[in-house]
Each structure stands twice: as C-alpha cells, then as structure tokens.
Scaffold this motif. Structure first.
Motif, mmCIF file in Angstrom:
data_model
loop_
_atom_site.group_PDB
_atom_site.id
_atom_site.type_symbol
_atom_site.label_atom_id
_atom_site.label_comp_id
_atom_site.label_asym_id
_atom_site.label_seq_id
_atom_site.Cartn_x
_atom_site.Cartn_y
_atom_site.Cartn_z
ATOM 1 N N ILE A 42 -7.881 38.564 33.853
ATOM 2 C CA ILE A 42 -7.845 37.098 33.868
ATOM 3 C C ILE A 42 -7.479 36.642 32.465
ATOM 4 C CG2 ILE A 42 -9.180 34.992 34.204
ATOM 5 C CD1 ILE A 42 -10.939 36.574 36.165
ATOM 6 N N VAL A 43 -6.451 35.816 32.364
ATOM 7 C CA VAL A 43 -5.921 35.388 31.075
ATOM 8 C C VAL A 43 -6.027 33.874 30.960
ATOM 9 C CG1 VAL A 43 -3.937 35.426 29.525
ATOM 10 C CG2 VAL A 43 -4.308 37.320 31.118
ATOM 11 N N VAL A 44 -6.578 33.424 29.840
ATOM 12 C CA VAL A 44 -6.676 31.990 29.554
ATOM 13 C C VAL A 44 -5.702 31.673 28.433
ATOM 14 C CG1 VAL A 44 -8.140 30.107 28.755
ATOM 15 C CG2 VAL A 44 -9.072 31.843 30.291
ATOM 16 N N ARG A 45 -4.782 30.756 28.708
ATOM 17 C CA ARG A 45 -3.813 30.325 27.700
ATOM 18 C C ARG A 45 -3.934 28.823 27.508
ATOM 19 N NH1 ARG A 45 -0.586 33.817 31.001
ATOM 20 N NH2 ARG A 45 -0.031 35.753 29.898
ATOM 21 N N LEU A 46 -3.675 28.383 26.286
ATOM 22 C CA LEU A 46 -3.645 26.945 26.008
ATOM 23 C C LEU A 46 -2.571 26.721 24.967
ATOM 24 C CD1 LEU A 46 -6.670 24.564 25.751
ATOM 25 C CD2 LEU A 46 -4.650 24.227 24.336
ATOM 26 N N ALA A 47 -1.594 25.887 25.302
ATOM 27 C CA ALA A 47 -0.492 25.638 24.382
ATOM 28 C C ALA A 47 0.048 24.241 24.604
ATOM 29 C CB ALA A 47 0.620 26.673 24.579
ATOM 30 N N ARG A 48 0.688 23.726 23.567
ATOM 31 C CA ARG A 48 1.266 22.385 23.651
ATOM 32 C C ARG A 48 2.611 22.451 24.348
ATOM 33 N NH1 ARG A 48 -0.601 19.112 19.352
ATOM 34 N NH2 ARG A 48 -2.327 19.386 20.785
ATOM 35 N N ASP A 49 2.839 21.477 25.259
ATOM 36 C CA ASP A 49 4.105 21.380 25.980
ATOM 37 C C ASP A 49 4.527 19.914 25.976
ATOM 38 O OD1 ASP A 49 6.317 21.661 27.546
ATOM 39 O OD2 ASP A 49 5.240 22.074 29.424
ATOM 40 N N GLY A 50 5.263 19.545 24.962
ATOM 41 C CA GLY A 50 5.666 18.139 24.843
ATOM 42 C C GLY A 50 4.478 17.262 24.475
ATOM 43 N N ASP A 51 4.192 16.286 25.318
ATOM 44 C CA ASP A 51 3.109 15.350 25.034
ATOM 45 C C ASP A 51 1.810 15.711 25.760
ATOM 46 O OD1 ASP A 51 3.995 14.830 27.554
ATOM 47 O OD2 ASP A 51 4.108 12.647 27.324
ATOM 48 N N VAL A 52 1.717 16.950 26.266
ATOM 49 C CA VAL A 52 0.497 17.398 26.931
ATOM 50 C C VAL A 52 0.116 18.780 26.431
ATOM 51 C CG1 VAL A 52 0.928 16.063 29.028
ATOM 52 C CG2 VAL A 52 1.714 18.440 28.894
#
Length: 366
Positions: free
Chosen positions: A283-293
């Motif tokens: 199980i992989v948790v990713r968090l990254a910026r994508d434009g304005d979200v």
C-alpha cells in the motif's frame, strides 16, 4: 394556461376579441389570487376552493362562445387532474356537482341539442376516473415519503445515540489505558499501545458517525484549515494503525498541505483501511502538488475495482458487507467536498488508487 391561450386566441379570431379578453382577465384574476394568497396559513385542503371559480370561468367561456364546449372539456379534465394531485378523493367527488353545472348550464342556456348535453355523461366519469387514478398514485407517493422520513429520523437518532454512547465509555477506558501505560514495559507496554490505538480507532469511528449525522442535517462541516508539513502529517496519522508489510510513504520533503488536520486524518485512515481490507500489499501513500490542488493518493496492488462499481464507490452504503457498513468512502467524499476538493477511484495496473484532492491555500505562492 387558459388565460394565455385565450389571449393567443385573439390573434387567431379578432372578431371574438372582447369575449376572449373577458375569459383571459377572469383566468388571470383567479391565477393571481392563487399565487398571492398565503395558503401556508390555511388548512391542508383550503386550496380546493380554487376549483369553484375555475369551474365558473370554464362555464363563462362556454356560454360566451354560444355553447361551444370544445375548450371546456380538456380544461375540465385538467382541473380534475390538478385536484387529484393535491386533494383527497372526497373532494374529487364533491367537485362533481360544480363541474357538471359548469359544463351543462351554458349548454342548456344556449339551447344545445340533447346529443351535446349527453356528452356530460361521458366527460364527467372520464374526468373523475383520471383524477382518482392520479390521487391514488399521489397518495402512495406521499405515504412512501412519510415512511422514508420516519426511517431517516430513526436512522439519524440511532447513529447519533450510538456515537455518543460509544464515546462516553471510551473516555474512561482511554484514561485507564494511559495510566497503565506509564509504568508498563516490554510486552505489556506493546499490548497497551495496541489497545490505545484501537481505542482511538473506535473513537474516530464515533466521530465519523457524528460527521455523517452533521452532513445529513446541515449539508456541510465546519473546518479548521491550516498549513501543515505533509509528510509529518501523514506519518503521524499512520502511526495509529499497524499493517504488515508497512505502508510506503512517498512525499517530498518540504511539501505542505492546507487542510483540517482531524478531517485529513479521517480521510487518510479510511482510505488506508479500505486498501488494507480489500486490496493487496504494498500500500503506497503519495501526496504531490498538481496545479492548484494537492493530490492525496492511496494505492493498493490488488485485483482492482470494476468500472461500473468505481462510479458509485463513494456513495453512502455503496460498499459494505461482513467487514463494514459502507460509510468509510462516503465520509471520505464528504470531507473532500467540505475542503472544496473531490474523491475519485482511478484504475491502476495492478490495483486501484483512491485519489482525494485538496485546494492549495489561496495565499500560498510556493
């Protein structure tokens, strides 16, 4: 409608303009009165009195045109259909007298033949039958709506009571576990830590039930959004659960996210629990910026989810069974929308990724 058609009739037959204008004015007066009168202050069936002036206008229309009832019949049936939608059947039966008079009296006054007068014995039963059918269907719909309202009231009370009744004893248990943990070491300490984590999990479940109740009753949640270091926020939330193999976290150092901390933890833990229950490791948790979200992604490597199910996955009670009641993903969607974001399930090969977006804080320029 009758008044508007009368005005349009003037264009088609200018020679009858005075009569058509009279009918249009009478229809307009009845309509205006119906629109302006405070019916909410009267009894449930008070608006049925509108049928009397409406029948009178229909009779006036027939008499004005020398006993031609071409337009009276359809509007008489339409009046009965309106009554069937809103009033009980005894009012429909009571309408028989004024409706029959409105139809027959102008024909009698204008010396129409018996064959024309006899049409009332066909039209009135048809109008009444149509209204009765509509009334029966409308009554069943009202009964169903009232029954659903009672069920919803009972469900809301049950969830509210359950959540509060769970939280009260949990507080006492939490205090006892905290006291025991202070002096515990070794295996007892690890067991107490596990008990404390599970107690916190039950507490979050009670919070989730209360969230559902608040969402249902008010349609929104009040958030306390602040800017947090994303990696630290995620790892702190994941410390509440223990899975094997451990969850992989892929978040760049320095990444921040603008969220309500408690609600974000609910979203993350619900997604991770769902992935652990229905998917496969890792199980992989990713968090990254994508434009304005900011995109929070929790991916498993299991068999995936069919396209037809993915579309409704975040609905209330859409998924459930022996291992759950199907509220987790519904709460995720509601919390995402409370943040002005969204929650979707995206196909991966293999597995599926649950993706929740959170808007970047308006004054953040990094």
């Amino acid at each position: 409608m009758a008044g508007a058609l009368a005005l349009l009739g003037i264009l088609n037959d200018p020679g009858q303009s005075a009569k058509l204008l009279l009918v249009a004015v009478c229809d307009g007066v009845v309509s205006l009165f119906a629109f302006l009168f405070p019916w909410h202050r009267t009894g449930r069936n008070a608006a049925a009195w509108l049928g009397l002036p409406a029948f009178a206008v229909l009779g006036l229309s027939t008499w004005s045109f020398g006993g031609v009832a071409t337009g009276t019949g359809p509007f008489l049936v339409l009046l009965y259909a309106w009554a069937g939608l809103h009033f009980p059947r005894w009012i429909l039966l009571a309408y028989l007298v004024p409706a029959t008079l409105a139809y027959l009296v102008p024909l009698i006054v204008t010396d129409q033949p018996e064959s024309i007068l006899g049409s009332a014995f066909v039209l009135m039963p048809i109008a009444l039958a149509v209204a009765m059918l509509i009334e029966a269907h409308a009554r069943h719909l009202r009964d169903d709506r009232e029954r659903l309202a009672r069920i919803e009231q009972w469900r809301s009370a049950m969830m509210n009571t359950l959540a509060h009744d769970v939280r009260s004893p949990l507080s006492a248990i939490q205090i006892v576990l905290d006291e025991l943990r202070e002096d515990a070491t070794g295996v007892p300490a690890r067991m107490l830590d596990m008990a404390r984590r599970q107690t916190a999990r039950i507490n979050r479940l009670a919070d989730a039930l209360l969230d559902v109740q608040r969402i249902d009753s008010t349609g929104h949640l009040k958030l306390d959004r602040q800017l947090y270091p994303a990696r630290e926020l995620v790892t702190d939330a994941l410390s509440y659960i223990r899975v094997d193999p451990p969850i992989e976290v892929e978040i760049d150092a320095g990444t921040t996210i603008w969220v309500d901390k408690q609600r974000f933890e609910q979203v993350l833990l619900n997604l991770v629990s769902n992935a652990h229950r229905y998917g496969s490791a890792p199980i992989v948790v990713r968090l990254a910026r994508d434009g304005d979200v900011d995109r929070l992604e929790v991916r498993d490597h299991g068999p995936g989810i069919p396209d037809s199910l993915r579309e409704n996955l975040f609905g209330q009670f859409a998924v459930g069974g022996a291992e759950g009641v199907g509220l987790g993903l519904f709460i995720v969607r509601q919390l995402a929308e409370a943040h002005a974001g969204r929650a979707v399930a995206e196909a991966r090969d293999p597995g599926v990724a649950m993706v929740v977006t959170f808007p970047v804080t308006p004054d953040f320029s990094g």
